[in-house]
Design an enzyme around this catalytic site. Sequence first.
Site, PDB file in Angstrom:
ATOM      1  N   THR A 172     -26.425  -7.697  11.848  1.00  0.00           N
ATOM      2  CA  THR A 172     -27.137  -7.203  10.756  1.00  0.00           C
ATOM      3  C   THR A 172     -26.295  -6.836   9.695  1.00  0.00           C
ATOM      4  OG1 THR A 172     -28.924  -6.656  12.314  1.00  0.00           O
ATOM      5  CG2 THR A 172     -28.890  -5.713  10.139  1.00  0.00           C
ATOM      6  N   SER A 178     -11.253  -4.473  -0.301  1.00  0.00           N
ATOM      7  CA  SER A 178     -11.846  -3.297   0.526  1.00  0.00           C
ATOM      8  C   SER A 178     -12.520  -2.355  -0.457  1.00  0.00           C
ATOM      9  CB  SER A 178     -10.703  -2.665   1.329  1.00  0.00           C
ATOM     10  OG  SER A 178     -11.403  -1.665   2.369  1.00  0.00           O
ATOM     11  N   ALA A 179     -13.742  -2.168  -0.328  1.00  0.00           N
ATOM     12  CA  ALA A 179     -14.510  -1.397  -1.412  1.00  0.00           C
ATOM     13  C   ALA A 179     -13.965  -0.061  -1.588  1.00  0.00           C
ATOM     14  CB  ALA A 179     -15.947  -1.149  -0.932  1.00  0.00           C
ATOM     15  N   HIS A 180     -13.610   0.938  -0.685  1.00  0.00           N
ATOM     16  CA  HIS A 180     -13.085   2.284  -0.821  1.00  0.00           C
ATOM     17  C   HIS A 180     -11.842   2.460  -1.815  1.00  0.00           C
ATOM     18  CE1 HIS A 180     -10.429   1.398   2.716  1.00  0.00           C
ATOM     19  NE2 HIS A 180      -9.981   2.470   2.522  1.00  0.00           N
ATOM     20  N   ASN A 202       0.850  -0.949  -0.107  1.00  0.00           N
ATOM     21  CA  ASN A 202      -0.034  -0.023   0.028  1.00  0.00           C
ATOM     22  C   ASN A 202       0.819   1.229  -0.013  1.00  0.00           C
ATOM     23  OD1 ASN A 202       1.018  -0.735   2.693  1.00  0.00           O
ATOM     24  ND2 ASN A 202      -0.840   0.157   3.479  1.00  0.00           N
ATOM     25  N   CYS A 255      -2.880   4.512   7.678  1.00  0.00           N
ATOM     26  CA  CYS A 255      -2.820   4.114   8.649  1.00  0.00           C
ATOM     27  C   CYS A 255      -1.773   4.566   9.884  1.00  0.00           C
ATOM     28  CB  CYS A 255      -2.312   2.428   8.951  1.00  0.00           C
ATOM     29  SG  CYS A 255      -3.694   1.508   7.921  1.00  0.00           S
ATOM     30  N   GLN A 297      -5.320  -3.693  -2.372  1.00  0.00           N
ATOM     31  CA  GLN A 297      -4.596  -2.633  -3.370  1.00  0.00           C
ATOM     32  C   GLN A 297      -5.041  -2.907  -4.767  1.00  0.00           C
ATOM     33  OE1 GLN A 297      -3.540   0.236  -1.498  1.00  0.00           O
ATOM     34  NE2 GLN A 297      -3.616  -1.188   0.252  1.00  0.00           N
TER      35      GLN A 297
END
Lengths: 286, 286
Positions: A143, A105-107, A57, A231, A85
């Site tokens: 949920t 990861s979607a973003h 990353n 991070c 990535q």
Amino acid sequence: MRAIITLFFRRPVHQLEHDGFEVTYLNPKSDGTIAYEGIKSAIRSDTILVCLQHANNEIGTLQPVQEVGRLCRERGTYYLVDATQTVGHIPVSVKDISCDFLTLSAHKFYGPQGVGALYMRHSIKCPAFISGGDQERGRRAGTHNAAGIVGLGEAVKFCHAHMAEESTRESNLRDKIIDSVLKEIPFAVLNGHRNKRLPNNAHFSFSDINGEELVSVLDLAGVSVSMGSACTSGRMEPSHVLLAIGLTDRMASGSLRVTVGRWTTQEDIAYFLEQLKLKVNQLRAR
Amino acid sequence: MRAIITLFFRRPVHQLEHDGFEVTYLNPKSDGTIAYEGIKSAIRSDTILVCLQHANNEIGTLQPVQEVGRLCRERGTYYLVDATQTVGHIPVSVKDISCDFLTLSAHKFYGPQGVGALYMRHSIKCPAFISGGDQERGRRAGTHNAAGIVGLGEAVKFCHAHMAEESTRESNLRDKIIDSVLKEIPFAVLNGHRNKRLPNNAHFSFSDINGEELVSVLDLAGVSVSMGSACTSGRMEPSHVLLAIGLTDRMASGSLRVTVGRWTTQEDIAYFLEQLKLKVNQLRAR
């Protein structure tokens, strides 16, 4: 004691060590790629898991995930690939990689923030990550984030439909950045591999530059770049990734991560390069 | 061995027992409320945590969370309140409750699915739930679900702005349902407390009725009701909550949960009551 190999670039996984696992960390070569032979000799008879980032990353280096996958199959260890990535940017196939687990990861591909996916080979039995309700076949109670899940699916579909041309477009912009910086800015080095890297990532170190200052002055000029990963933002220590590939503290502290994306134009890159040269000169002249 | 008390209505927390904790489960009275004296005598010198649902998700009974909070303070145990059913519907104050932890979930008050919140008293030090990045002060690593978090905040704000009148409106509809069912349908009982219950919840058992059949025929008539909680839908066993308050298997299997909400009208309730009487009669006449 059961051994886990986690291939460099990962932060230390203290929790696993605390739980009684022995973790082997392998160091990369200076271009960020891992030595296949190093993994081969590090896998022991009691190794249960090998973890590998598909691409790092920070410096964007791509790893030989397929070769390592075949090795893990031969040696009978589980294999987890962190494709956070790469999914949405380059082709990723769990079949070709021969992995048992894959994370994304979607973003990272223009999907919603805060939703990801874990691929798990169908035959694998795992204890519940969150126990309670029956959701996700009892593996993760709670949920569902319905909007996030749908958004992730739509985003990855869109990326795959446009991947071929978008990947070419972005890597052309990336190459323009790399070539110009190395040619026109003295004492600049490219971190990571020249070609085996994410199409959207360029990462440099500049001698005699404080990376945080450089990010700040570029921000004021309207250019959003970073020193490294989200991070570690706000931390003062040099990146563990950059130290792992052999950079000195001094060079690591003058680093800059530049990424391009769906809306980055050639004009943006021209403006960025002009500003970068200006600011590096100004900071060095003080 | 350190003891945890979890107050009935919770499913067994096997993971805690597996990890070496001793868990005490307390049974409720027949109206679903807990006996304060029962908790008092169950707290031992090594009890570290008392867990209590503010309101039960099936039968809607409200618990004396403030009294239990004072007791936990006196005895020096931590206190977790699951306010998933109450936040957004009735006033909830962590100060008044004197709790150390409180949980809530956005989709219970018209917010997005898949996002919740854990309140934790500021002075409490907890190990990370998910380790890795520094998000949530190192307690839960991972990129935030930004849209979900904002949606949760907006939804709770809206609910609080309209709580007084909406709570009155819903409890009037609820009372109309309870009074009519008990008066007009023979062999029907109300589960839970008559008044100490959620403003939007009514829960009944009908003798000689299969609850799943009743839910199905009402669904075909355009009425959405359920037997119990979403977590147990699809299971054939009677609800553990209904058995805990002393219902027989036979009565528990003829149960119906009816909830009203922001868009439920008096006309909806009149139609529901008419259909319910009709379908109960039809099913019993076979």
